[in-house]
Design a protein around this motif. Structure first.
Motif, short mmCIF file in Angstrom:
data_model
loop_
_atom_site.label_atom_id
_atom_site.label_comp_id
_atom_site.label_asym_id
_atom_site.label_seq_id
_atom_site.Cartn_x
_atom_site.Cartn_y
_atom_site.Cartn_z
N ALA A 209 -10.56 72.68 3.17
CA ALA A 209 -11.17 71.48 3.72
C ALA A 209 -11.08 71.57 5.44
O ALA A 209 -11.57 70.88 6.03
N GLN A 210 -10.25 72.66 5.70
CA GLN A 210 -10.23 72.75 7.34
C GLN A 210 -11.69 73.11 7.87
O GLN A 210 -12.51 73.95 7.53
N PRO A 211 -11.90 72.65 9.18
CA PRO A 211 -13.10 73.18 9.91
C PRO A 211 -12.75 74.48 10.39
O PRO A 211 -11.84 74.65 10.90
N ARG A 212 -13.89 75.37 10.00
CA ARG A 212 -13.76 76.65 10.73
C ARG A 212 -14.15 76.54 12.21
O ARG A 212 -15.54 76.74 12.47
N ASP A 213 -13.30 76.31 13.02
CA ASP A 213 -13.65 76.06 14.37
C ASP A 213 -12.92 77.04 15.39
O ASP A 213 -13.14 76.71 16.53
N TYR A 214 -12.17 78.06 15.01
CA TYR A 214 -11.75 79.08 15.94
C TYR A 214 -11.92 80.45 15.51
O TYR A 214 -12.09 80.72 14.41
N LEU A 215 -11.75 81.32 16.44
CA LEU A 215 -11.75 82.93 16.21
C LEU A 215 -10.11 83.30 15.89
O LEU A 215 -9.31 82.48 16.32
N LEU A 216 -10.42 84.31 15.07
CA LEU A 216 -8.87 84.70 14.66
C LEU A 216 -8.65 86.07 15.06
O LEU A 216 -9.50 87.11 14.53
N GLY A 217 -7.65 86.67 15.00
CA GLY A 217 -7.08 88.13 15.47
C GLY A 217 -5.63 88.01 14.62
O GLY A 217 -4.79 87.30 14.96
N VAL A 218 -5.49 88.88 13.80
CA VAL A 218 -4.37 89.09 13.12
C VAL A 218 -3.88 90.69 13.17
O VAL A 218 -4.69 91.81 12.92
N PRO A 240 -12.03 78.81 20.95
CA PRO A 240 -10.59 78.96 20.81
C PRO A 240 -10.34 80.13 20.00
O PRO A 240 -11.09 80.59 19.11
N VAL A 241 -8.99 80.67 20.26
CA VAL A 241 -8.60 81.90 19.42
C VAL A 241 -7.23 81.86 18.99
O VAL A 241 -6.34 81.32 19.90
N VAL A 242 -7.00 82.04 17.71
CA VAL A 242 -5.63 82.25 17.15
C VAL A 242 -5.32 83.64 17.18
O VAL A 242 -5.89 84.58 16.40
N ILE A 243 -4.12 83.98 17.74
CA ILE A 243 -3.61 85.65 17.65
C ILE A 243 -2.34 85.39 16.71
O ILE A 243 -1.21 84.84 17.14
N ALA A 244 -2.32 86.05 15.53
CA ALA A 244 -1.23 85.83 14.76
C ALA A 244 -0.66 87.41 14.48
O ALA A 244 -1.41 88.36 14.36
#
Length: 376
Positions: A209-218, A240-244
């Motif tokens: 149910a999370q909104p897909r509202d950021y870019l992601l790098g893993v 926004p971006v999340v770096i994991a």
């Protein structure tokens, strides 16, 4: 000789062709979270009675049945660059034991291991890539210095000469299959790596149910993985971006994050459950790196998350351009950013269906067929 090991005790080999054989599984240095280590663990489950050898285990790897080489007792284990010239000889002096079948998991020199004469020991090698810093320095800057040209050629010669006894090769992708043919003049079958597709596809309702509202790098925070470019793409897209992940570039990346105009969030060494949550919440996974195969883009697609990546390497096999993501012909941030606005055109069910091709069950079937043919 068939020693049952640790947590695998009581299981039976999943490969009937090896059930009566003594088997050695070997891998390069063993880290905690790398893609090649995940593959090796899957191979271990298929051959649970095998003895397992590595050059050394990184700190935090708790597996007493992984037998380390003599190199693990030297300062060289702290520096792969220092250890590299010693690796071929290390594999040749690994143990006095002899086995019926040896299967190596190789991305440096593990395929040169020799634990018995080729007349009586079948040597098989699953190749993640011929060592990039030796054969493909343009892909990985760790071996690109002109000062290393002569040592690199010497190591190339050793790599070829010390692997002539290998009876059969498997490559993790068509990309690697082509490199094996070009560099080693050997044929290889393609056996794509295993991905835990059911786990990533079966997210809890709250994650879905999370909104897909950021870019992601893993991934690992090292230079050639281009997390600096991922941050630049997010800024160009205004998202926004999340770096994991984790790695030696963390300080540099955090400094870069302070200078850009979009929020950058760092997730250090997320758990598997947390990583699944991050995939499900992402608008798209950014993957602007020439990878040999790339397990991370498949994990993302299992979550229905599209991939925006470079049009070369393993992504040509794992991403269907225009259907499960977009492939870009350059490393210009603007090109990637423009496609981030188009990911809503893609169907989640189609993205997930594509990921199913790379499941652990599919790997077990193709890997088993390769071994069966190779030892027959």
């Amino acid at each position: 000789m068939s020693t049952t090991t640790g947590h695998l005790s009581g299981q039976h080999p999943a490969l009937p062709a090896l059930s009566g054989s003594s088997v050695a599984l070997v891998h390069e240095w063993f880290g905690a979270t790398g893609g090649s280590e995940k593959v090796f663990r899957n191979i271990t489950r298929l051959v649970p009675h095998a003895e397992r050898f590595v050059l050394w285990k990184d700190h935090g790897v708790e597996d007493p049945d992984l037998r380390e080489s003599w190199l693990a007792r030297t300062p060289a284990r702290r520096s792969k660059a220092m250890a590299l010239p010693l690796m071929p000889m290390t594999w040749r002096t690994l143990t006095r034991q002899r086995f019926d079948v040896v299967i190596s998991s190789s991305h440096a020199f593990a395929h040169t291991v020799k634990l018995g004469p080729p007349e009586t020991t079948r040597h098989l090698s699953y190749v993640h890539a011929p060592a990039r810093y030796i054969w493909s320095p343009a892909f990985d800057g760790r071996g690109s210095s002109p000062l290393l040209a002569l040592p690199r050629r010497a190591l190339q010669a050793v790599d070829v000469r010390f692997s002539r006894h290998v009876h059969s090769y498997a490559a993790n992708s068509r990309e690697v299959q082509a490199r094996i043919r070009h560099y080693w003049r050997r044929d290889a079958v393609v056996v794509n790596p295993p991905v835990d597709v059911p786990f990533f596809a079966d997210a809890p309702p709250a994650d879905r149910a999370q909104p897909r509202d950021y870019l992601l790098g893993v991934g690992r925070w090292i230079p050639y993985k281009r997390f600096d470019l991922i941050i630049a793409i997010a800024e160009a897209a205004g998202l926004p971006v999340v770096i994991a992940g984790s790695g030696p570039e963390e300080v540099n990346l955090r400094r870069l994050a302070e200078r850009v105009s979009v929020p950058v969030t760092f997730e250090v060494m997320p758990s598997k459950e947390r990583l699944r949550q991050l995939y499900w919440g992402a608008k798209a996974l950014l993957f602007p790196v020439h990878e040999d195969f790339g397990i991370i883009p498949v994990e993302a697609q299992a979550c229905g998350t599209p991939v925006i990546g470079i049009d070369r390497g393993g992504l040509l096999e794992t991403v269907v351009d225009g259907e499960t993501g977009f492939l870009v012909g350059s490393t210009e941030a603007r090109g990637f950013a423009a496609l981030a606005a188009r990911v809503g055109e893609l169907r989640t069910d189609r993205i997930q269906a594509n990921a199913a091709r790379f499941s652990e069950a599919a790997f077990a079937a193709t890997f088993s067929a390769w071994v069966q043919d190779a030892v027959a």
